[in-house]
Design a protein around this motif. Sequence first.
Motif, PDB file in Angstrom:
ATOM      1  N   LYS A  10       4.065  10.340 -35.034  1.00  0.00           N
ATOM      2  CA  LYS A  10       4.725  11.399 -34.256  1.00  0.00           C
ATOM      3  C   LYS A  10       3.736  12.395 -33.663  1.00  0.00           C
ATOM      4  O   LYS A  10       4.122  13.278 -32.908  1.00  0.00           O
ATOM      5  CB  LYS A  10       5.723  12.145 -35.140  1.00  0.00           C
ATOM      6  N   CYS A  11       2.459  12.258 -33.993  1.00  0.00           N
ATOM      7  CA  CYS A  11       1.427  13.188 -33.539  1.00  0.00           C
ATOM      8  C   CYS A  11       0.969  12.831 -32.130  1.00  0.00           C
ATOM      9  O   CYS A  11       0.535  11.704 -31.874  1.00  0.00           O
ATOM     10  CB  CYS A  11       0.255  13.128 -34.525  1.00  0.00           C
ATOM     11  N   GLY A  12       1.058  13.782 -31.216  1.00  0.00           N
ATOM     12  CA  GLY A  12       0.662  13.558 -29.828  1.00  0.00           C
ATOM     13  C   GLY A  12      -0.811  13.214 -29.683  1.00  0.00           C
ATOM     14  O   GLY A  12      -1.186  12.348 -28.891  1.00  0.00           O
ATOM     15  N   THR A  13      -1.667  13.880 -30.446  1.00  0.00           N
ATOM     16  CA  THR A  13      -3.102  13.604 -30.391  1.00  0.00           C
ATOM     17  C   THR A  13      -3.383  12.182 -30.860  1.00  0.00           C
ATOM     18  O   THR A  13      -4.201  11.466 -30.272  1.00  0.00           O
ATOM     19  CB  THR A  13      -3.881  14.617 -31.262  1.00  0.00           C
ATOM     20  N   CYS A  14      -2.689  11.749 -31.903  1.00  0.00           N
ATOM     21  CA  CYS A  14      -2.852  10.377 -32.408  1.00  0.00           C
ATOM     22  C   CYS A  14      -2.431   9.364 -31.353  1.00  0.00           C
ATOM     23  O   CYS A  14      -3.100   8.345 -31.161  1.00  0.00           O
ATOM     24  CB  CYS A  14      -2.024  10.166 -33.681  1.00  0.00           C
ATOM     25  N   ARG A  15      -1.327   9.663 -30.667  1.00  0.00           N
ATOM     26  CA  ARG A  15      -0.855   8.736 -29.626  1.00  0.00           C
ATOM     27  C   ARG A  15      -1.864   8.635 -28.481  1.00  0.00           C
ATOM     28  O   ARG A  15      -2.110   7.554 -27.949  1.00  0.00           O
ATOM     29  CB  ARG A  15       0.525   9.163 -29.123  1.00  0.00           C
ATOM     30  N   LYS A  16      -2.471   9.775 -28.099  1.00  0.00           N
ATOM     31  CA  LYS A  16      -3.487   9.767 -27.040  1.00  0.00           C
ATOM     32  C   LYS A  16      -4.695   8.941 -27.460  1.00  0.00           C
ATOM     33  O   LYS A  16      -5.228   8.165 -26.670  1.00  0.00           O
ATOM     34  CB  LYS A  16      -3.957  11.194 -26.730  1.00  0.00           C
TER      35      LYS A  16
END
Length: 118
Positions: A10-16
């Motif tokens: 759910k972490c945006g930084t992880c997805r990027k």
Amino acid sequence: MAITFYHYPKCGTCRKAKKWLEEKGIEVNDVHIVENPPTKDELKIMVENSGLDIKKFFNTSGKKYRELNVKEKLPTMTEDEALELLASDGMLIKRPITTDRKKVTVGFKEDLFEQNWK
């Protein structure tokens, strides 16, 4: 080279970071950092290999970090105590952590990923 990617979906930084790795064709072993946090021993190796201060491994903007008042406690903790605390809850760990067992990056900065994972 086998790369392990500790992340929280759910972490945006992880997805990027994951998108960056995928776009470069880099295969990773996905590990859900909350369901399967790194052990104290794994974290110790990561801290040593990263060259970073252990404080950089804490998710300082996280709710759990604030609830446990880690900011106040960290300066007087031993490295062993800090590792124990990190290993106790994946939400305390800054993410993503990307490692090939030799190199380690914490968080996602494109230039660091370029240097380490290209």
